[in-house]
Enzyme design. Structure first.
Site, PDB file in Angstrom:
ATOM      1  N   SER C 128       0.621  -1.471   0.192  1.00  0.00           N
ATOM      2  CA  SER C 128      -0.070  -0.280  -0.290  1.00  0.00           C
ATOM      3  C   SER C 128       0.767   1.418  -0.214  1.00  0.00           C
ATOM      4  CB  SER C 128      -1.151  -0.121   0.735  1.00  0.00           C
ATOM      5  OG  SER C 128      -1.682  -0.918   1.512  1.00  0.00           O
ATOM      6  N   GLU C 243      -2.809 -21.497   3.256  1.00  0.00           N
ATOM      7  CA  GLU C 243      -4.256 -21.859   3.439  1.00  0.00           C
ATOM      8  C   GLU C 243      -5.542 -20.327   3.493  1.00  0.00           C
ATOM      9  OE1 GLU C 243      -7.496 -22.530   5.834  1.00  0.00           O
ATOM     10  OE2 GLU C 243      -6.122 -21.722   6.849  1.00  0.00           O
TER      11      GLU C 243
END
Lengths: 377, 377, 390
Positions: C128, C243
């Site tokens: 960002s 995951e």
């Protein structure tokens, strides 16, 4: 019917907004959240000079003789500015109690001093049960000679640590109903046996735990009648709740204004984020909530101001505004994204105040229950 | 762990979907809604030929010997297509309790008829108090000679007007707890003293008021044990609740699919409305509710199918799916705009069923209270 | 379908649970709080590495445990339930490691993967920027070639753990002329490099988690570029390989709910336990429902990954729902506590150590971090339901 504000009220709003923008910038608000006292005597003095503390007191007691709705206008601006300090506790919680229940002597002694900004007061009402019903008042006041001795613990007492006087709601008798046997005392904040501890709260307001250990109060400091204090408290709570709603509405409007300004200015994907439908709908939901909050609050404040029965309206207002203010600040945060999550940003000031105001004087569920009772349920 | 359906289940789903699309178009659904009987004997016969009514009935009673999980797959497709008629009441509320508690003789007599599509059943549980708790059962059954005499009024009994057998839940004793003293009877629907009237309901699903006036039922028609029928009702309610959830997720998925298709096709302001962020947000929220409803339903269906303790999971699923189905159909109407509000549009079929299903076997508040108790509150 | 875990999976869960019960004690968490490192503990991360659990689902050849996605799910569920600190390894294990495995050179793998699996090297993520949040591809940070190096200049923001990290993986523009997605490259930057200034950003919970990172002609050797030049945008998409069930959100919420249930059972208001109040009961039951619903969608995500499918829609849905659930749950917690809900850590009157208000405020950040919930809804609609782009 007249649903507008008077010219004087609009002027009051404008001067209050200008004054607070200049004298109470957000930097000061943040500083006061960390400050032990939680207010600056300079600003307090200036507010007194403007006549704010005595705004709604009769002229004979050094006030300006204005109405509760005028005060609501002022409180709305204070909510907008996130004004820290003991205005609410001194004027709304205590000033009105004295005005309502005090005898002539008490009124003459205290009200002009409040109006002048010479006194800070705190209301010691809630206890560890953290509720606003008469059964919660457990702290005992026992007569002894010309005095009463108060013993027990009060919790969530705003500004007790700086208060010259604490108005303490006590139990003097175990009556047939919990409403019976409640008595109010004006206690000198410097009395022996009072110890106060500041609580660490999200809004950085100065709420205290106050322990009364055989605190001696002269009988003449009783406010209102022996054992019949609950009626006074009930009336006060109605006023205080309406006043708090006014503050909350001001905060919600400010959070909305900030969010709209940011949505216009922040550019992502080559255009202001306010041009995205999702953000537009967030803003639309926010303004619906803010406006709804205002009008329901104004109705309640108007009824209070005119001495009309207002239980239903005040509770409807608090139930609605509690949740609306929260929704507005949540969406405001969502619009601001990460920048709003910073401590330096102004958005958290409103979010934290919304969360703190939610349970104060009863949360939405509490007030919905009041409304249900008023509906005859 | 395996979160997939078996190949056989997938095949069952596909063939059911194909069959229902051809044999039960929405024109038929509307026709049956308005018809008196509420089902089509031709379609009923075809379903029996496919073995659907006997899906979970063991081979020795002429069924297919499949599991509750398989039945749920079929019910999901029935909910997706909207299949009017007595399948649910016959199989879920009729066959399953007989399978659980029927004597060998009862099973031999009735189950093959059900499997062959030759008997329509229903259960008469709820009464004007409209609760699914044992305390709501007031219909009396009193022993007389070799029979019991039934008296009372049952309400919201689906398909009683066309049923061959009604499983009636009665009170045979006022025990220490409401659960004590409940007895179930397999009542021949043609018995003298039974009066049946269809009540017009939102889903036009042929729910009836059934009045039992001195209805004589032979003792051998008792289903399960005397006074100890409540556990059987509770078990049946768990199965029925999950069967209902399976129907509901089918309907919710159909409502979502229709809405997505419409959002891609409907053009406003020169683009498909699905390109607007607001519509995208509605649809993504709808997708989430539907997908989560399925996952949570499958988990609880699996537990029922495996015979595991599942009170909490069933209540969790029904409470969630109630809200989700209502949400999806309500948003579905919103996305469709005015067209979605017309009686001719299919969205309304789903919307009405969402509201009907919401109350069946316990609305969300009821389920939440079950969950609260299971949490130890 | 079969919702049961296999026996050895259950045994593994028991083992993890026993370990966490011993390690993640109240005192341990309070110690982290005192250090202002609520979600960050190098020691704890190292212990997980020693157990072989840190990179359990990575391929064995890269120092992983070769575990299945379902085992990883079980592990993450327990970590979430115990509200254990993962800040010291989250970036490395979930994001940068898988990216290097997919796109890195042999040299990069040799050099970086071991530090991650051993729990020794802490990574932060430089994505960002002040003007590139949701619209990440509009990032402005520049990388200019000079000899064997790139010189990187620009500003990153919301960089979690930059003040604690050893390395940073960041995106910088290498071709300002190209369309915005096609001129970005992916770099590995040593945080000790000259020219890097880290400035703290204090969040509204008064914690120091994220930072601004200023890069002023920071010299990064060309060998530290992952993937090809100008392909950084596509390289960064691999970071979705770990995951992704976000099971930690509902399982952590479950723990919080259990705390609330205890609280309402033992807290009396005017003689009556809060647990008897029908509104309190309904609210808490509602939360139990939502937690279970969230758990099931998270299981579905892991299940899809287990089978080698990409949970394109279910994964963002799980994050979206989980973050909003956390907001609702902690909000309800504060409501139920009434005036006590506003008390912060360090007050003797604060129920559940004052964690509710803090978690509630944190939940605001979670609805924004790693893709705002608005972006998640757009992804769902466009990728999942095939709706046209705006």
């Amino acid at each position: 019917m007249d649903l507008g504000f008077t010219e004087e009220q609009e002027m009051l709003r404008t001067t209050a907004r200008d004054f607070l923008e200049k004298e109470c910038p957000k930097s000061l608000v943040k500083e006061m959240a960390e400050d032990e006292k939680g207010y600056t005597p300079e600003l307090w003095r200036k507010m007194a000079e403007l006549g704010w503390m005595g705004l709604a007191f009769p002229e004979e007691y050094g006030g300006m003789g204005m109405s509760f709705i005028d005060l609501a206008v002022l409180l709305e601006e204070m909510g907008r500015a996130c004004l820290p300090g003991p205005f609410f506790s001194t004027v709304v919680l205590c000033g009105f109690t004295i005005l309502e229940a005090g005898n002539e002597e008490q009124k003459r002694e205290f009200l002009p001093k409040i109006a002048n900004g010479d006194l800070i007061l705190a209301l010691a009402l809630t206890e560890p049960s953290a509720r606003y019903d008469p059964a919660s008042i457990q702290i005992k006041a026992v007569p002894k000679g010309d005095d009463y001795l108060i013993s027990g613990t009060k919790l969530f007492v705003e500004n007790a640590h700086i208060a010259d006087y604490i108005i303490c709601v006590t139990r003097t008798k175990n009556g047939a109903s919990p409403e019976e046997g409640i008595t109010i005392f004006l206690v000198d904040g410097g009395s022996a046996g009072i110890s106060t501890t500041l609580l660490k709260t999200i809004a950085g307001d100065k709420q205290c735990e106050v322990i009364f250990d055989n605190v001696r109060v002269p009988k003449k400091n009783m406010l209102g009648e022996l054992n019949k204090g609950w009626g006074v408290v009930e009336k006060l709570l109605e006023k205080a709740t309406a006043a708090l709603c006014a503050q909350m509405v001001g905060g919600a409007q400010a959070a909305l204004d900030m969010s709209i300004a940011y949505a216009k200015e922040r550019v992502q994907f080559g255009r202001p984020i306010g041009s995205f439908q999702a953000i537009q709908h967030y803003c639309a939901n926010m303004v619906t909530d803010v406006d709804g909050s205002k009008y329901v609050t104004y109705e309640a404040a108007w009824k209070v101001s005119n001495g009309l029965p207002a239980t239903m309206e005040v509770s409807m207002a608090k139930a609605w505004v509690s949740e609306a203010y929260r929704r507005v600040t949540l969406l405001g945060h969502q619009i601001h994204g990460s920048i709003g999550f910073c401590m330096d940003h102004d958005m958290p000031l409103y979010f934290k105040r919304a969360k703190a105001a939610e349970p104060t004087f009863g949360d939405a569920d509490w007030h919905r229950e009041v409304v249900a009772k008023q509906l005859g349920l | 762990m395996n979160l997939d359906f078996t190949e056989e289940q997938e095949m069952l789903r596909t063939s059911a979907r194909d069959f229902l699309t051809t044999e039960c178009p929405k024109t038929l659904v509307r026709e049956l809604e308005e018809s008196e009987k509420g089902y089509s004997p031709e379609l009923w016969k075809k379903m029996a030929e496919l073995g659907w009514m006997g899906l979970v009935i063991p081979d020795k009673y002429d069924g297919m010997g499949m599991q509750f999980m398989d039945l749920a797959v079929l019910l999901e497709e029935m909910g997706r297509n909207i299949l009017p008629g007595p399948f649910f009441s016959t199989v879920v509320l009729g066959a399953l309790p007989i399978l659980s508690a029927g004597s060998e003789e009862q099973k031999k007599e009735i189950l093959p008829k059900i499997a062959g599509g030759k008997a329509i059943l229903t259960m008469a549980l709820t009464e004007p108090s409209a609760t699914y708790e044992a305390s709501g059962v007031h219909t009396k059954a009193v022993a007389r000679g070799n029979s019991f005499i039934l008296n009372g009024t049952k309400l919201f009994v689906e398909n009683a007007h066309i049923a061959d057998y009604i499983i009636c839940v009665t009170r045979t004793k006022d025990g220490a707890s409401p659960e004590e003293g409940i007895t179930l009877f397999l009542v021949d629907a043609k018995s003298p003293g039974i009066k049946c009237a269809v009540i017009p309901t939102i889903a036009l699903d042929k729910q009836c008021e059934v009045v039992f006036e001195n209805v004589s039922v032979p003792k051998k028609n008792m289903l399960g044990e005397l006074d100890k029928g409540w556990p059987l009702v509770a078990r049946t309610l768990e199965q029925a609740t999950m069967a209902k959830c399976a129907e509901m997720i089918g309907g919710a998925q159909a409502a979502l699919d229709m809405t997505v298709a419409y959002a891609k096709e409907r053009v406003q302001y020169g683009r498909p409305i699905g390109a607007f962020q607001a519509i995208q947000f509605y649809l993504s929220d709808m997708w989430m509710k539907v997908t989560m409803s399925k996952n949570i339903t499958y988990e609880a269906v699996w537990m029922v199918s495996e015979g595991l303790p599942c009170t909490e999971k069933v209540a969790i699923a029904k409470g969630w799916v109630n809200d989700a189905y209502k949400f999806v159909t309500e948003r579905g109407v919103q996305v469709h705009g005015a067209i979605g509000t017309t009686r001719d549009h299919d969205m309304g079929l789903y919307y009405r069923r969402a509201w009907a299903a919401d109350q069946t076997f316990g609305n969300t508040d009821f389920q939440r209270e079950v969950v609260a108790r299971q949490m130890g509150l | 379908m079969d919702f049961r875990f296999a026996e050895e999976e259950e045994r593994f869960r028991e083992e993890v649970r026993a370990f966490l019960k011993k390690e993640v004690t109240e005192e341990f968490l309070m110690g982290l709080e005192d250090r202002g490192e609520l979600d960050f503990s190098r020691e704890f991360t190292k212990k997980l590495a020693e157990k072989g659990w840190l990179a359990m689902a990575w391929p064995k050849e890269y120092g992983g445990g070769g575990a299945t996605m379902m085992e990883q799910l079980i592990f993450n569920e327990e970590i979430g339930y115990f509200q254990a600190p993962t800040g010291a390894h989250r970036q490395g294990i979930n994001l940068i490691g898988p990216t290097i495995i997919a796109h890195g050179t042999e040299e990069q793998k040799r050099r970086h993967l071991r530090g991650i699996t051993a729990g020794e090297v802490v990574w932060c993520q430089g994505f960002s920027e002040p003007n590139a949040g949701s619209d990440l591809a509009s990032l402005q940070c520049r990388a200019v070639e000079e000899g064997d190096d790139y010189l990187i200049t620009g500003q990153k923001v919301w960089t979690t753990n930059a003040h604690r990290a050893d390395w940073c993986h960041l995106l910088a523009r290498t071709d300002p002329e190209a369309p915005k997605h096609r001129g970005i490259s992916y770099f590995l930057v040593d945080m000790k490099s000259p020219g890097i200034t880290v400035r703290p950003l204090i969040n509204m919970v008064a914690a120091h988690d994220f930072n601004e990172v200023f890069l002023d002609n920071v010299r990064v050797p060309k060998e530290n570029m992952v993937g090809d030049k100008n392909q950084g945008w596509y390289v960064s998409q691999v970071t979705l390989a770990g995951e992704r069930s976000q099971i930690g959100l509902p399982s952590s919420c479950k723990r919080t709910l259990e705390g609330l249930v205890e609280y309402v059972k033992e807290t009396k208001r005017n003689g009556e336990p809060l647990a008897h109040n029908p509104i309190v009961r309904r609210k808490l039951a509602e939360m139990a429902v939502e937690i279970e619903v969230n758990r099931m969608i998270a299981y579905r995500v892991a299940w899809m990954q287990h089978k080698g499918l990409i949970p394109m829609v279910a994964a963002p849905a799980s994050k979206l729902f989980g973050s909003e659930l956390l907001q609702r749950l902690t909000g309800i917690g504060m409501e139920i506590m009434g005036l006590y809900g506003q008390l912060e850590l360090g007050s003797k009157w604060a129920p559940l150590r004052g964690a509710m208000a803090r978690m509630h405020m944190y939940s605001l950040g979670i609805a924004i971090a790693m893709g705002t919930n608005e972006i998640m809804r757009n992804i769902l609609a466009i990728r999942g339901l095939g709706l046209p782009r705006a």
